[in-house]
Design an enzyme around this catalytic site. Structure first.
Site, PDB file in Angstrom:
ATOM      1  N   GLY A  50       0.842  -1.170  -0.012  1.00 18.54           N
ATOM      2  CA  GLY A  50       0.024  -0.023   0.043  1.00 18.54           C
ATOM      3  C   GLY A  50       0.892   1.248  -0.072  1.00 18.54           C
ATOM      4  CG  MET A  52       0.874   4.940   4.700  1.00 13.28           C
ATOM      5  SD  MET A  52       1.838   6.425   4.739  1.00 13.28           S
ATOM      6  CE  MET A  52       2.455   6.580   6.547  1.00 13.28           C
ATOM      7  N   GLY A  53       3.083   1.090   3.444  1.00 10.70           N
ATOM      8  CA  GLY A  53       4.135  -0.168   3.798  1.00 10.70           C
ATOM      9  C   GLY A  53       3.695  -1.541   2.958  1.00 10.70           C
ATOM     10  CB  VAL A  55       0.973  -7.327   4.340  1.00 10.79           C
ATOM     11  CG1 VAL A  55       0.626  -8.173   5.302  1.00 10.79           C
ATOM     12  CG2 VAL A  55       0.333  -5.780   4.936  1.00 10.79           C
ATOM     13  CE  LYS A  72      -0.221  -1.879   7.783  1.00  9.61           C
ATOM     14  NZ  LYS A  72      -1.797  -1.553   7.937  1.00  9.61           N
ATOM     15  CG  ASP A 166      -6.360   2.502   4.690  1.00 10.55           C
ATOM     16  OD1 ASP A 166      -7.075   3.183   3.709  1.00 10.55           O
ATOM     17  OD2 ASP A 166      -5.577   1.827   4.403  1.00 10.55           O
TER      18      ASP A 166
END
Length: 178
Positions: A50, A52-53, A55, A72, A166
């Site tokens: 995504g 921001m990061g 998984v 995550k 989110d």
């Protein structure tokens, strides 16, 4: 990795082209694949990415048993490590206290070998609500059950002062048993 042209998440295998737009791409090796995070979690593969990061799926060895977990990772390149780190630790500590059966379980949090913040949580097998809805209309009884479970989970979070920032169908996983 995302395609530089269409931003589609790429899961290459042996492919040399983006399956969405056809752009020739060379995958950069993910530095976390195969790494041992916090001395306990062996990263096996990327599950999702995504803004921001990422998984990852990982394995945690517990004696003779291996537990599949999700890791995550909040990427440091998209965050302010000092400000986000304090909020991250505070929120992880609070979320770890949640016990609703429809809330994902947090096991651990810390930093990866590359200095990114991570959360270790239960690995969910199932489909996102977005995938389920895309398959066609749902019976009203099923909608009522799903919404009730979501609301129960959110109520407990709100009671602990947590606001999910989110919440969307892609971030709700439908499992069996539900």
């Amino acid at each position: 990795m995302r395609c530089p042209s269409c931003t589609q998440l790429l899961d290459f295998g042996d492919a040399k082209f983006c399956p969405s737009c056809g752009l020739a791409v060379t995958p950069a090796p993910d530095p976390l694949i195969g790494e041992l995070v916090a001395g306990r979690y062996r990263i096996t593969h990327l599950v999702a990415e995504g803004g921001m990061g990422r998984v990852y799926a990982a394995e945690q060895t517990l004696g003779r048993t291996t537990r599949k977990v999700a890791i995550k990772v909040l990427l440091s390149e998209t965050s302010d490590p000092e400000q986000d780190g304090k909020r991250f630790q505070r929120e992880c500590s609070t979320v770890a206290e949640l016990e609703h059966p429809n809330t994902i379980k947090f096991f651990d949090f810390g930093e990866t070998p590359t200095g990114d913040l991570f959360i270790a949580m239960e690995f969910l097998s199932g489909k996102s609500l977005a995938q389920v809805v895309a398959e066609g209309p749902l019976a009203p009884e099923r909608v009522d059950l799903i919404v009730g479970q979501i609301c129960g989970s959110l109520q407990e979070a709100h009671d602990h002062g947590i606001v999910h920032r989110d919440l969307k169908p892609d971030n709700i996983v439908i499992t069996s048993p539900g």
